[in-house]
Design an enzyme around this catalytic site. Structure first.
Site, PDB file in Angstrom:
ATOM      1  N   VAL A  98     -12.653  -8.271  -1.116  1.00 34.31           N
ATOM      2  CA  VAL A  98     -11.911  -8.320   0.287  1.00 34.31           C
ATOM      3  C   VAL A  98     -12.055  -9.855   0.862  1.00 34.31           C
ATOM      4  CG1 VAL A  98     -10.839  -7.376   2.253  1.00 34.31           C
ATOM      5  CG2 VAL A  98     -11.700  -5.904   0.720  1.00 34.31           C
TER       6      VAL A  98
ATOM      7  N   ASP B  35     -11.717 -12.898  -0.071  1.00 35.72           N
ATOM      8  CA  ASP B  35     -12.418 -14.021  -0.799  1.00 35.72           C
ATOM      9  C   ASP B  35     -11.419 -14.864  -0.934  1.00 35.72           C
ATOM     10  OD1 ASP B  35     -14.910 -12.613  -1.411  1.00 35.72           O
ATOM     11  OD2 ASP B  35     -14.211 -11.994  -3.150  1.00 35.72           O
ATOM     12  N   GLY B  36     -10.125 -14.841  -0.581  1.00 34.06           N
ATOM     13  CA  GLY B  36      -9.274 -16.116  -0.663  1.00 34.06           C
ATOM     14  C   GLY B  36      -8.217 -15.888  -1.948  1.00 34.06           C
TER      15      GLY B  36
ATOM     16  N   HIS C 231      -9.229  -4.242  -2.196  1.00 29.02           N
ATOM     17  CA  HIS C 231     -10.118  -3.321  -1.537  1.00 29.02           C
ATOM     18  C   HIS C 231     -10.464  -2.257  -2.600  1.00 29.02           C
ATOM     19  CE1 HIS C 231      -9.953  -2.875   3.012  1.00 29.02           C
ATOM     20  NE2 HIS C 231      -9.401  -4.172   2.637  1.00 29.02           N
TER      21      HIS C 231
ATOM     22  N   GLY D  82       1.003  36.289 -11.462  1.00 25.39           N
ATOM     23  CA  GLY D  82       0.843  36.762 -10.145  1.00 25.39           C
ATOM     24  C   GLY D  82      -0.427  37.064  -9.375  1.00 25.39           C
ATOM     25  N   LEU D  83      -0.795  37.078  -8.356  1.00 19.83           N
ATOM     26  CA  LEU D  83      -1.772  37.137  -7.694  1.00 19.83           C
ATOM     27  C   LEU D  83      -2.534  38.527  -8.215  1.00 19.83           C
ATOM     28  CD1 LEU D  83      -0.781  36.728  -3.853  1.00 19.83           C
ATOM     29  CD2 LEU D  83      -2.230  35.093  -5.372  1.00 19.83           C
ATOM     30  N   SER D  84      -4.070  38.303  -8.229  1.00 24.39           N
ATOM     31  CA  SER D  84      -4.817  39.603  -8.398  1.00 24.39           C
ATOM     32  C   SER D  84      -4.133  40.789  -7.496  1.00 24.39           C
ATOM     33  CB  SER D  84      -6.218  39.185  -8.108  1.00 24.39           C
ATOM     34  OG  SER D  84      -7.121  40.340  -8.156  1.00 24.39           O
TER      35      SER D  84
ATOM     36  N   SER E 187      -2.908  33.228 -14.065  1.00 25.84           N
ATOM     37  CA  SER E 187      -2.519  31.858 -14.378  1.00 25.84           C
ATOM     38  C   SER E 187      -1.964  31.163 -13.088  1.00 25.84           C
ATOM     39  CB  SER E 187      -1.524  31.743 -15.604  1.00 25.84           C
ATOM     40  OG  SER E 187      -0.502  32.651 -15.340  1.00 25.84           O
TER      41      SER E 187
END
Length: 638
Positions: free
Chosen positions: A39, A41-42, A120, A475-477, A549
């Site tokens: 950053v 450095d020109g 950066h 689906g959910l557990s 899943s």
């Protein structure tokens, strides 16, 4: 009358000079280079100075630049050259470069495209984008600060990306009174580092982007101790990639099969390496079919020869199988074809690499599905040490094995950027997550071949009088997946259908007992199930799977393994509070107390299907009703 003739002669000479100038300008070589480093450095100031000194700034731009310099710049009444490149409002406000800025300029000898890359660390991925097509890198170092972390990071990346022309520009020499000892110390420090990472040669210049020292002419009166070229002199003399590429074996990735009518069939693309002429023998990969070049067609007519860097359409003497993504190459020196590689990856996404997850891999005109294995190591750019890593995060550089679902035509990146450089794309968001360089193919990929069998998957299905399917319950557990899947299988059995049920818990007792519940293990769990399900559909079975899943990407991965319409996603839609009340296994209670980590719905996400083929709500219907509804939706099964 004589005066009039002289006027005609003068006009003719002027026109001739203009034509000669235009011809010379048209045939100038093009050098693409980047400026990079830490950053402030020109970098932007240097490019602004190059544009200014090469007379590429119009008067109105110069007036606007002078006005902006008074309000935004840091040099008082003087011109702030960085404003020529820092075009974003945020860049001007912060005094930094964020995006890659491309600028064009030319001299009497050459044309240039320069990419101003951000310094950066946060924007390292932007720097990789700019460096990917560059012939040369100007790595700037602030003479007051010396070699910094980003200097090392950018140097390493430039080397990995195949840039062999490196310029170490020690900038802001005016702020250290043009002290030769400061310059020599920085060059010595950089030399030691460069040798560690494999940079064998670089050119060091003492410059001042703001004052203009050693930019267009050298030596500056302020650096009488320097006897090397100016920056512009060096840029005008280095060898460009297109000149080197023309001497390599012919390679052209096919971008488009050009078929405007029944009488014409050509293969269009950009020649990556080498040269080609009518009558030359060529080979199409991966099929391996050979033919000879019949003609080379362009918008302006046919060519007697085409070289690297030209976009052409090639017609062949024979009708061979060749399509987009294939590669035309010289017949007796083809590139490799493989589906397993070692690769160097630069991770460019905020989300970490998901080991085992399927990404799109795009290499030239080829696009395949690919997975990345656990990295062998990541590189500490400060020490060049190889560190153990389970994944890669933003701006990490690492080495890992990559597996593709189809063979890729490739060459190692150090040999060919076009056939060795690739990107990885997230299948769900379509965001580019990594840039990669293929190092070599894995030997085992060359020794494993698909064994053809006489009994086909269609024959297996016909014997069972059914169409194979994968009924994927997600689906959910506690949502009721396993219960409903079991009810569906019982109904299919009464219909004399050949089925097999893969249940999440049952599979973890055997095939996947070595896997835990981290994100990487969940991904691998589903990948294995997908492969098993695909084999079972090859056998003609109707496969039912009951797995949480939780990630859309993995469900899509399994869908992609199968033929069209074989994958049926069934969303067992149950609210979390309902699933938690059922909690017959006590898992939610353990997860809430912190005894069970990475539990879906508590401290690990569940990504609900967006367009499932079937949705059942277990609050509104019983398992029996849900099973009957699913059967109705999948009929007929033949």
């Amino acid at each position: 009358m004589a005066t009039q003739d002289t006027s005609y002669e003068t006009d003719a000479l002027i026109a001739e000079d203009i034509d000669a100038y235009l011809d010379t300008h048209q045939h100038k070589t093009m050098l693409r280079f980047i400026t990079c480093g830490s950053v402030d450095d020109g970098k932007s100031t240097l490019i602004g100075r190059l544009l200014y000194d090469s007379k590429m700034i119009f008067e109105d731009q110069l007036d606007a630049l002078s006005a902006d310099s008074k309000t935004v710049g840091t040099k008082g009444q003087e011109i702030d050259f960085a404003l020529l490149v820092d075009g974003l409002a945020a860049e001007r406000e912060q005094g930094i470069t964020i995006d890659v800025a491309y600028r064009f300029f030319n001299t009497e000898k050459r044309k240039f495209i320069v990419a101003d890359c951000p310094g950066h660390e946060q924007y390292t991925r932007n720097m990789v984008t700019g460096a990917s097509t560059a012939d040369l890198a100007v790595i700037l170092v602030d003479a007051r600060k010396g070699v910094l972390v980003q200097t090392r990071r950018h140097s390493y990346l430039c080397h990995q990306l195949g840039i062999r022309n490196i310029v170490l520009a020690v900038n802001k020499m005016d702020l250290v009174d043009y002290d030769r000892q400061v310059f020599d110390d920085i060059v010595a420090d950089y030399t030691a580092f460069a040798r560690e990472i494999g940079i064998q040669h670089f050119t060091a210049l003492p410059i001042s982007g703001f004052k203009g020292d050693n930019i267009t002419t050298a030596p500056s009166e302020n650096t009488p101790w320097y006897d090397g070229p100016s920056l512009v002199d060096h840029l005008e003399s280095v060898e460009v990639l297109s000149e080197v590429a023309a001497e390599k074996p012919f390679r052209m990735p096919v971008q488009w099969v050009n078929r405007p009518d029944l009488d014409f069939r050509g293969f269009s693309g950009l020649i990556a390496n080498g040269k080609i002429a009518p009558g030359d023998p060529v080979r199409a990969l991966p099929s391996g079919k050979t033919s000879t070049v019949k003609s080379i067609v362009t918008y302006d007519g046919e060519l007697d020869e085409a070289i690297a860097g030209q976009s052409v359409t090639i017609t062949l003497a024979d009708e061979i199988d060749c399509s987009r993504g294939d590669v035309l190459c010289v017949a007796d020196d083809p590139p490799e074809t493989a589906d397993q590689f070692e690769a160097t990856l630069v991770w460019m996404a905020d989300e970490d690499l998901s080991v085992g997850r399927a990404y799109w891999l795009k290499l030239g005109t080829q696009t395949v599905s690919a997975t990345v294995q656990q990295p062998k190591y990541r590189v500490d750019v400060n020490t060049m040490d190889h560190l153990a890593a389970k994944s890669l995060g933003l701006n990490d550089i690492g080495v890992a094995e990559v597996y593709s679902d189809k063979p890729l035509v490739f060459e190692p990146y150090e040999k060919s950027r076009s056939l060795g450089g690739f990107i990885l794309i997230d299948k769900i968001t379509n965001a580019t997550v990594a840039a990669g360089m293929l190092n070599f193919s894995l030997r085992r990929s060359q020794n494993v071949h698909w064994q053809a069998t006489d009994i086909t998957r269609q024959h297996h299905a016909d014997m069972k009088n059914q169409t194979p399917r994968v009924l994927w319950f997600t689906g959910l557990s506690g949502s009721g997946k396993s219960t409903i899947a079991n009810e569906v299988e019982k109904k299919l059995a009464l219909m004399n259908r050949h089925t097999f049920l893969l249940d999440g818990d049952n599979v973890r007792h055997g095939l996947n007992k070595d896997l835990g519940f981290t994100e990487a293990d969940r991904i691998e769990n589903i990948r294995r199930i997908g492969e098993v399900a695909r084999l079972m559909t090859d056998a003609g079975l109707i496969v039912l799977t009951a797995f949480i899943s939780p990630f859309r990407a993995e469900r899509q991965m399994v869908r992609d393994m199968l033929t069209d319409h074989e994958f049926v996603e069934i969303f067992v839609d149950t609210p979390l509070e309902v699933a938690e009340r059922r909690d017959v296994k006590g898992l939610y209670k353990k997860a809430r107390s912190g005894k069970l980590k990475n539990f879906t719905g508590i401290d690990s996400p569940y990504e609900a299907p967006q367009k499932p083929e079937i949705t059942v709500n277990t609050v509104e219907m019983t398992p029996e009703q849900a099973a009957s509804y699913i059967i109705d939706q999948i009929l007929p099964l033949k």
